[in-house]
Design an enzyme around this catalytic site. Structure first.
Site, mmCIF file in Angstrom:
data_model
loop_
_atom_site.group_PDB
_atom_site.id
_atom_site.type_symbol
_atom_site.label_atom_id
_atom_site.label_comp_id
_atom_site.label_asym_id
_atom_site.label_seq_id
_atom_site.Cartn_x
_atom_site.Cartn_y
_atom_site.Cartn_z
ATOM 1 C CD GLU A 44 -2.444 -1.322 2.534
ATOM 2 O OE1 GLU A 44 -2.914 -0.598 3.301
ATOM 3 O OE2 GLU A 44 -3.206 -2.458 2.675
ATOM 4 C CD GLU A 99 -2.880 -7.245 4.568
ATOM 5 O OE1 GLU A 99 -2.192 -6.027 4.611
ATOM 6 O OE2 GLU A 99 -3.320 -7.694 3.302
#
Length: 271
Positions: free
Chosen positions: A115, A135
């Site tokens: 990210e 995740e």
């Protein structure tokens, strides 16, 4: 030289190096503080025209430090909201920085580090780099959901709904997630070459153009969408589903390595 990152300014280019190679440059709160302090200083330093970020050792970064996160014992929605907003703001600062930001990545670039790379204006990847957002594989969510804004919805859903963490540099290039793929070891040199071109251009024009490009995304609703996704992640983390509970149980009883092995075994044979 700070404790967990190294910094230098080279001919108008600010260079930050993640310095936890023994832990694959996992990003803990101290790393976040040191980077944020440097970013703030360089944002206001007229001598710095561009910023380059890379990592020591065999990986750019495996993402946020999971051991540290577990030790914080976050339980309530309020706890998770504060913690995730801290990480969200850390990532978004690379997008919001008035100076162009360039990521030079290699090895692993996963989770929050992925990210962070997407939040940078330009990314150069070494051959062999692996990207992804693992995740969802252990019941966690996405802190800063930039992926649908950087690539197509179908590519974003493929990565996020599967939780894949083995996207190759070449596939990332095809998806528009990185600008260039270069031979292993050449990523920092290429990032510096791009930064030198930027530093040679008129700084007022460069910053004005970056601001205008980012503004077009704001008009398109990106900021509101990112904050809505962050709210969803807060609720997901606070709810702690069965996969997350089992992952946490194994981590507490057997350690993080065993928990990651449990996670990966569930997806054995996946692409």
């Amino acid at each position: 030289m700070t404790e967990m990152i190294a910094t230098r300014v080279d001919a108008g280019i600010g260079v930050m190096t993640l310095g936890r190679p023994e832990l694959l440059n996992a990003i803990n709160r101290q790393v976040k503080r040191e980077i944020s302090q440097t970013m703030s200083a360089w944002s206001h330093d007229s001598q710095v025209k561009a910023i380059v970020l890379h990592g020591q050792g065999r990986a750019f970064s495996a993402g946020f430090d999971m051991k540290e996160s577990a030790s914080r014992n976050l339980a309530t929605v309020t706890d998770w909201s504060a913690a995730l907003r801290e990480s969200f703001d850390f990532i978004v600062q690379f997008w919001d920085c008035p100076k162009p930001t360039i990521a030079a990545v290699h090895g692993y670039c996963l989770g929050g580090a992925f990210e962070m790379t997407m939040a940078c204006d330009i990314a150069v990847a070494a051959e062999g780099t692996r990207f992804g957002e693992p995740e969802p594989r252990f019941g966690s969510g996405i802190i800063c959901m930039l992926l649908p804004w950087i690539t197509s919805p179908k590519f974003a859903k493929e990565i996020l709904l599967t939780g894949r963490d083995n996207i190759s540099a070449e596939r990332a290039l095809a998806m528009g997630l990185v600008n260039q793929v270069v031979p292993a070891g050449a990523e920092l040199g290429e990032a510096m070459a791009i930064a030198r071109e930027i530093a040679t251009a008129a700084p007022q024009a460069v910053q004005s153009i970056k601001r205008a490009i980012n503004r077009s995304y704001d008009i398109g609703g990106m900021r509101q969408a990112l904050l809505a996704a962050l709210d969803a992640d807060v609720m997901l983390e606070a709810a702690s589903g069965p996969e997350r509970m089992e992952f946490n149980r194994i981590r507490k009883e057997q350690g993080l390595k065993a928990a990651l092995a449990w996670r990966d075994a569930r997806f054995a044979g996946s692409p």
